[in-house]
Design an enzyme around this catalytic site. Structure first.
Site, PDB file in Angstrom:
ATOM      1  N   GLY A  33       0.820  -1.207   0.000  1.00 48.92           N
ATOM      2  CA  GLY A  33       0.000   0.000   0.000  1.00 48.92           C
ATOM      3  C   GLY A  33       0.851   1.252   0.000  1.00 48.92           C
ATOM      4  O   GLY A  33       2.070   1.190  -0.173  1.00 48.92           O
ATOM      5  N   ASN A  34       0.191   2.393   0.157  1.00 53.51           N
ATOM      6  CA  ASN A  34       0.923   3.658   0.235  1.00 53.51           C
ATOM      7  C   ASN A  34       0.264   4.540   1.283  1.00 53.51           C
ATOM      8  O   ASN A  34      -0.746   4.168   1.876  1.00 53.51           O
ATOM      9  CB  ASN A  34       0.967   4.329  -1.140  1.00 53.51           C
ATOM     10  CG  ASN A  34      -0.408   4.674  -1.648  1.00 53.51           C
ATOM     11  OD1 ASN A  34      -1.079   5.550  -1.128  1.00 53.51           O
ATOM     12  ND2 ASN A  34      -0.862   3.959  -2.670  1.00 53.51           N
ATOM     13  N   ARG A  35       0.834   5.697   1.518  1.00 48.61           N
ATOM     14  CA  ARG A  35       0.439   6.526   2.657  1.00 48.61           C
ATOM     15  C   ARG A  35      -0.617   7.575   2.323  1.00 48.61           C
ATOM     16  O   ARG A  35      -0.883   8.461   3.137  1.00 48.61           O
ATOM     17  CB  ARG A  35       1.677   7.202   3.244  1.00 48.61           C
ATOM     18  CG  ARG A  35       2.641   6.178   3.858  1.00 48.61           C
ATOM     19  CD  ARG A  35       3.978   6.804   4.206  1.00 48.61           C
ATOM     20  NE  ARG A  35       3.843   7.905   5.153  1.00 48.61           N
ATOM     21  CZ  ARG A  35       4.810   8.745   5.447  1.00 48.61           C
ATOM     22  NH1 ARG A  35       5.987   8.643   4.855  1.00 48.61           N
ATOM     23  NH2 ARG A  35       4.610   9.700   6.324  1.00 48.61           N
ATOM     24  N   SER A  36      -1.248   7.498   1.176  1.00 44.69           N
ATOM     25  CA  SER A  36      -2.247   8.514   0.842  1.00 44.69           C
ATOM     26  C   SER A  36      -3.457   8.422   1.771  1.00 44.69           C
ATOM     27  O   SER A  36      -4.027   7.347   1.956  1.00 44.69           O
ATOM     28  CB  SER A  36      -2.695   8.338  -0.609  1.00 44.69           C
ATOM     29  OG  SER A  36      -3.704   9.276  -0.898  1.00 44.69           O
TER      30      SER A  36
END
Ligand code: CTP
Ligand code: CA
Length: 225
Positions: A33-36
């Protein structure tokens, strides 16, 4: 949001906004995943609704409350995001891709949880490319005259990277953020430069994500044909 009521310049328009960050599952309990956080995309949806638009928000793993008066479609992966955006975009006047889309996904999904094996090193994870949704829509607009907007988080030579990305993607506007550890991800405020395919460059000072969102719509409206 007083501005929305005073200036319903998106009335009669349908806009599609993607928000959040995709998650690419490895097994039933793990993902890449990513931190958005989704905050910028949600601000775009709220401000568009306040300016009179019909809004479809495609939300990838965002845990924010659904904005009032906005159609929200929740998705998980980049492939699901693509399907939802393409479906909504077929009758949209503008598409704004604020979501952080994973560039890669695991090549295989393990139906059972991946377990450690005594005395063995882990298997490497093989990745494959995800579709580039923004480039696809910008290059083959589902509706003629549709305005397509991308977002980019850049480090180093932010403006040159942004200009090159705008051309590569073929979108009309690219909102370029400078990122760092404390900047942008999850923050309440943002600072950006909006680059136009026509060569324009609009600097948006550090401020609430709503203010950046309103500037994006200010730049979209005159591009409607
Ligand atoms: N985007 C997309 N589909 C992808 C990747 C990105 O639609 N598979 C969109 C994002 O929503 C964003 C824009 O493209 O609006 C730019 O994303 P970014 O990650 O900066 O671009 P990339 O082409 O993936 O470049 P990089 O290699 O720098 O990550
Ligand atoms: Ca990327």
């Amino acid at each position: 949001l007083a501005r929305g009521a005073a200036e319903p310049d998106l009335r009669g328009r349908h806009v599609v906004v993607s928000a959040g960050g995709t998650r690419e599952p490895l097994d039933p309990v793990r993902y890449l995943g990513n931190r958005s956080s989704g905050k910028q995309g949600y601000a775009l949806a709220r401000t568009a609704a306040a300016r009179g638009a019909r809004v479809t928000l495609i939300a990838a793993n965002a845990t924010l409350p659904d904005p009032a008066g906005v159609d929200v479609v929740h998705v998980g992966t980049a492939v699901q995001l693509r399907e939802a955006v393409l479906k909504a975009a077929s009758e949209a006047d503008a598409v704004v891709m604020a979501a952080a889309v994973a560039d890669f996904r695991p090549a295989t999904y393990a139906a059972g949880k991946i377990k450690k094996k005594d005395g063995q090193e882990p298997e490497p994870i093989t990745l494959v490319r995800n579709p580039d949704i923004l480039a696809e829509i910008a290059g083959d607009r589902p509706r003629p005259g549709q305005v397509v907007v991308g977002f980019a988080a850049e480090t180093d030579d932010v403006l040159a990277n942004g200009r090159a990305k705008l051309e590569r993607k073929g979108c009309d506007l690219l909102v370029v953020n400078e990122v760092g550890e404390a900047k942008t991800f999850g923050a309440e405020e943002n600072e950006a430069v909006v680059l136009g395919a026509d060569g324009s460059e609009t600097h948006v000072p550090h401020g609430p994500k709503e203010a950046l969102a309103d500037t994006v719509w200010d730049l979209v409206v005159p591009r409607f044909t």
